[in-house]
Design an enzyme around this catalytic site. Structure first.
Site, mmCIF file in Angstrom:
data_model
loop_
_atom_site.group_PDB
_atom_site.id
_atom_site.type_symbol
_atom_site.label_atom_id
_atom_site.label_comp_id
_atom_site.label_asym_id
_atom_site.label_seq_id
_atom_site.Cartn_x
_atom_site.Cartn_y
_atom_site.Cartn_z
ATOM 1 N N TYR A 39 0.827 -1.265 0.169
ATOM 2 C CA TYR A 39 0.025 0.022 -0.038
ATOM 3 C C TYR A 39 0.835 1.247 0.027
ATOM 4 C CZ TYR A 39 1.268 0.841 4.825
ATOM 5 O OH TYR A 39 1.869 0.679 6.208
ATOM 6 N N PHE A 50 2.148 9.553 3.493
ATOM 7 C CA PHE A 50 2.887 9.382 5.088
ATOM 8 C C PHE A 50 3.126 8.024 5.130
ATOM 9 C CE2 PHE A 50 -1.724 8.556 4.727
ATOM 10 C CZ PHE A 50 -1.927 7.337 5.388
ATOM 11 N N ASP A 51 2.901 6.980 4.256
ATOM 12 C CA ASP A 51 3.456 5.538 4.712
ATOM 13 C C ASP A 51 3.444 4.698 3.411
ATOM 14 O OD1 ASP A 51 4.414 3.504 6.116
ATOM 15 O OD2 ASP A 51 2.352 3.209 7.025
ATOM 16 N N ILE A 70 -7.448 0.255 10.313
ATOM 17 C CA ILE A 70 -8.879 1.375 10.409
ATOM 18 C C ILE A 70 -9.816 0.705 9.511
ATOM 19 C CG2 ILE A 70 -7.045 3.389 10.242
ATOM 20 C CD1 ILE A 70 -7.387 3.671 7.435
ATOM 21 N N TYR A 96 -8.481 7.716 11.078
ATOM 22 C CA TYR A 96 -7.860 8.121 12.435
ATOM 23 C C TYR A 96 -8.745 9.294 13.260
ATOM 24 C CZ TYR A 96 -4.174 5.232 10.732
ATOM 25 O OH TYR A 96 -3.280 4.067 10.548
ATOM 26 N N PHE A 113 -5.669 5.675 0.022
ATOM 27 C CA PHE A 113 -4.608 4.664 0.082
ATOM 28 C C PHE A 113 -4.685 3.808 -1.238
ATOM 29 C CE2 PHE A 113 -5.554 4.888 4.510
ATOM 30 C CZ PHE A 113 -4.340 4.696 5.203
#
Length: 186
Positions: A39, A50-51, A70, A96, A113
């Site tokens: 992902y 961010f990731d 999540i 979040y 995502f």
């Protein structure tokens, strides 16, 4: 672009299929609840990543429907099949929320995502066998991803070389036309 699918009915979790799975691909089920994914997470407001698991070619594994991720992921992954890549847009209540996930995810952030479902597996101890078999499976998966990554890099290099060659040919034609216009031609 493919159509957006509203998975919650209120626009809170939207899914767009980027790459379809093969028709006979498996999906997460009660018997195959453990999933492996790649992902990349992006802040919708800024477009910042961010990731990601793509940079280091890692695999993220979790059990669907157990609250390990999540809410948007638990909802969206149930709709995916192995091999599928989907863009999942998650409103804060399904991500979040008001807390965010400092320092990378601010409060009330909408997240996007791009998720690739790599595999669906039974729970540990169900029918997979020993820990060594699981390690071997993950090692094989890692090798497959490395091969795919190397292939992509090679294809990218070939495209760049082809672009450079095409640019050189165009420049040579332009240079020869300039030369003919000044009487220096044949």
């Amino acid at each position: 672009m493919a159509d957006e699918i509203d998975l919650t009915g209120d626009g809170s979790v939207l899914k767009t299929i980027v790459r379809h799975a093969k028709a006979d691909a498996v999906a997460p089920t009660e018997d195959l609840p453990l999933v492996d994914v790649h992902y990349e997470g992006i802040l919708a407001e800024t477009g910042d990543v961010f990731d990601t698991t793509r940079e280091d070619n890692t695999v993220f594994s979790f059990e669907v429907g157990k609250g390990a991720v999540i809410k948007a992921w638990d909802i969206a992954l149930r709709t995916m099949k192995v091999g599928e890549i989907a863009k999942i847009t998650c409103k804060p209540d399904y991500a979040y929320g008001s807390a965010g996930s400092p320092p990378d995810i601010p409060p009330e952030a909408t997240l996007i995502f791009e998720v690739e479902l790599i595999s669906c597996n039974p729970r540990k101890g169900s029918s997979l066998g020993s820990v060594s078999e699981e390690r071997a499976r993950l090692e094989e998966l890692k090798k497959q991803r490395e091969i795919a990554s190397a292939t992509k890099e090679e294809e990218k290099k070939k495209r760049e070389e082809a672009k450079a060659a095409a640019a050189a040919r165009i420049q040579a034609k332009l240079d020869s036309k300039k030369g003919k216009g000044k009487g220096k031609g044949k």
